[in-house]
Write an enzyme that holds these catalytic residues in place. Structure first.
Site, short mmCIF file in Angstrom:
data_model
loop_
_atom_site.label_atom_id
_atom_site.label_comp_id
_atom_site.label_asym_id
_atom_site.label_seq_id
_atom_site.Cartn_x
_atom_site.Cartn_y
_atom_site.Cartn_z
N CYS A 143 102.16 95.12 66.15
CA CYS A 143 100.98 96.08 66.32
C CYS A 143 99.84 95.48 65.26
CB CYS A 143 101.38 97.55 65.81
SG CYS A 143 102.49 98.30 66.89
N HIS A 153 94.70 100.76 63.69
CA HIS A 153 95.70 100.67 64.81
C HIS A 153 96.01 102.09 65.16
CE1 HIS A 153 99.03 100.03 67.03
NE2 HIS A 153 100.11 100.10 66.15
N ASN A 207 100.02 104.39 71.57
CA ASN A 207 100.08 103.10 71.06
C ASN A 207 100.09 101.78 71.80
OD1 ASN A 207 100.84 101.12 69.17
ND2 ASN A 207 102.35 101.85 67.92
#
Ligand code: UT7
Length: 326
Positions: free
Chosen positions: A118, A253, A283
């Site tokens: 990520c 993020h 996500n």
């Protein structure tokens, strides 16, 4: 006497791609024992996009790259390098970036993938920025593209409801600007491999006997995320002699609305200066930051001259930040 110029990596275009299929929380509840209420309350997620078979990491990255080039008014032939941040490449090799090079016809570009889960987009911007300031390249596509739906364990309700697919791309070009001009101002990267077991994919082509699915201790990741992300943001502010009041937009993020809220509260960012897309994209790992930037840019919130702070944390653990003037 005229002011000295510095070489910077300036964002000149941004593009994105989202798969056509939108999957609601109610649809997830037909696959695992969950509910819209639980997913919304614990994560802020309402829906995600899941890729069809043809929507691979390279397909989506190429579409996002074309968007970034069109926005910048730059031809693919002018691109020097392509960096694709991904944990879900089409093939172990060639790199996704090389597939993208062929798809968009960026004949003179070299390309490689970057695996930092990520945190991949933040890592990739840092690498591109260093190459531009060193004078090695002048025009770089930095892309985050992920198809996590292919690595989700759809029997694990604690993980499969949290992720989605998509791609975002920016074009970074070398510009000689004055000190208060546009461009990447700082990047800070971190990793702690002793925390690898908190969030990982169990196997790949190198370990074919393993499942190749995502495994996460969500509670532990959550606990670490708030502390480490807050310190990463503070590090970026301190390094530039700034406070949170100087930042126009925090682009975190997009993993969990509660993590985003906790970090921004800790650092004094009011909610109206934080870009949020986790509710609609879930996500999307390395794609989440450029997807969020795309939205804030296209709806007119993000404007030239503003200071924007990007922060991310993911498997590794890896984490870091980028400060740039748009
Ligand atoms: O990109 C970086 C990577 N990821 C992250 O940053 C994610 C970090 N972690 C998180 O976002 C949160 O920890 C989660 C959203 C994963 C979980 O939230 P939580 O508040 O930490 O919940 P929990 O794991 O403590 O689980 C609470 C309960 C458990 O039931 P019991 O043991 O209390 O009876 C779970 O079994 O919720 C249950 N549960 C679910 N219930 C309905 C777990 N997943 C689900 C689900 N639907 N999908």
């Amino acid at each position: 006497m005229s002011e000295a110029l510095v070489r910077r990596a300036v964002m000149t275009g941004i593009g994105r791609y989202l798969p056509e299929r939108v999957v609601s929380n109610d649809e997830m509840a037909t696959m695992v024992d969950t509910s819209d209420a639980w997913i919304t309350e614990r994560s802020g997620i309402k829906q995600r996009h899941f890729a069809a078979a043809h929507e691979t990491a390279s397909f989506m990255a190429a579409a996002a790259a074309r968007g970034a080039l069109a926005a910048a008014g730059v031809a693919a032939a002018a691109v020097d390098a392509i960096i694709v941040a991904t944990s879900t490449p089409d093939t172990a090799f060639p790199a996704t970036a090389v597939h993208v090079q062929a798809m968009i016809g960026a004949k003179k570009a070299f390309g490689f993938d970057l695996a930092a889960a990520c945190s991949g987009f933040v890592y990739a911007v840092s690498v591109a920025d260093a190459m531009i300031r060193a004078g090695q390249v002048a025009c770089v596509l930095v892309i985050g593209s992920e198809v996590y739906s292919r690595i989700l364990n759809f029997t694990d309700r604690g993980t499969c409801v949290l992720f989605g697919d998509g791609a975002g791309a920016i074009l970074l070009e070398a510009r000689d600007v004055t000190r208060d001009g546009a461009g990447v101002l700082s990047t800070h990267l971190h990793a702690d491999g002793t925390l690898a077991e908190m969030l990982y994919v169990d196997g790949a082509v190198g370990l074919p006997e393993k499942s190749g699915k995502l495994v996460m201790n969500g509670r532990e990741v959550f606990r670490n995320a708030v502390t480490l992300l807050a310190s990463a943001v503070k590090e970026a502010l301190d390094a530039n002699g700034l406070t949170s009041d100087d930042i126009s937009w925090l682009v975190p993020h997009q993993a969990n609305r509660r993590i985003i809220d906790a970090v921004s509260k800790k650092l004094g960012f009011s909610a109206d200066r934080v870009v949020i897309t986790v509710d609609r994209h879930a996500n999307t790992s390395a794609a989440s930051i450029p997807l969020a930037m795309w939205e804030a840019w296209h709806d007119g919130r993000m404007r030239p001259g503003q200071l924007v702070l990007l922060e991310a944390l993911g498997g590794g653990l890896t984490w870091g930040s980028v400060l740039l003037r748009i």
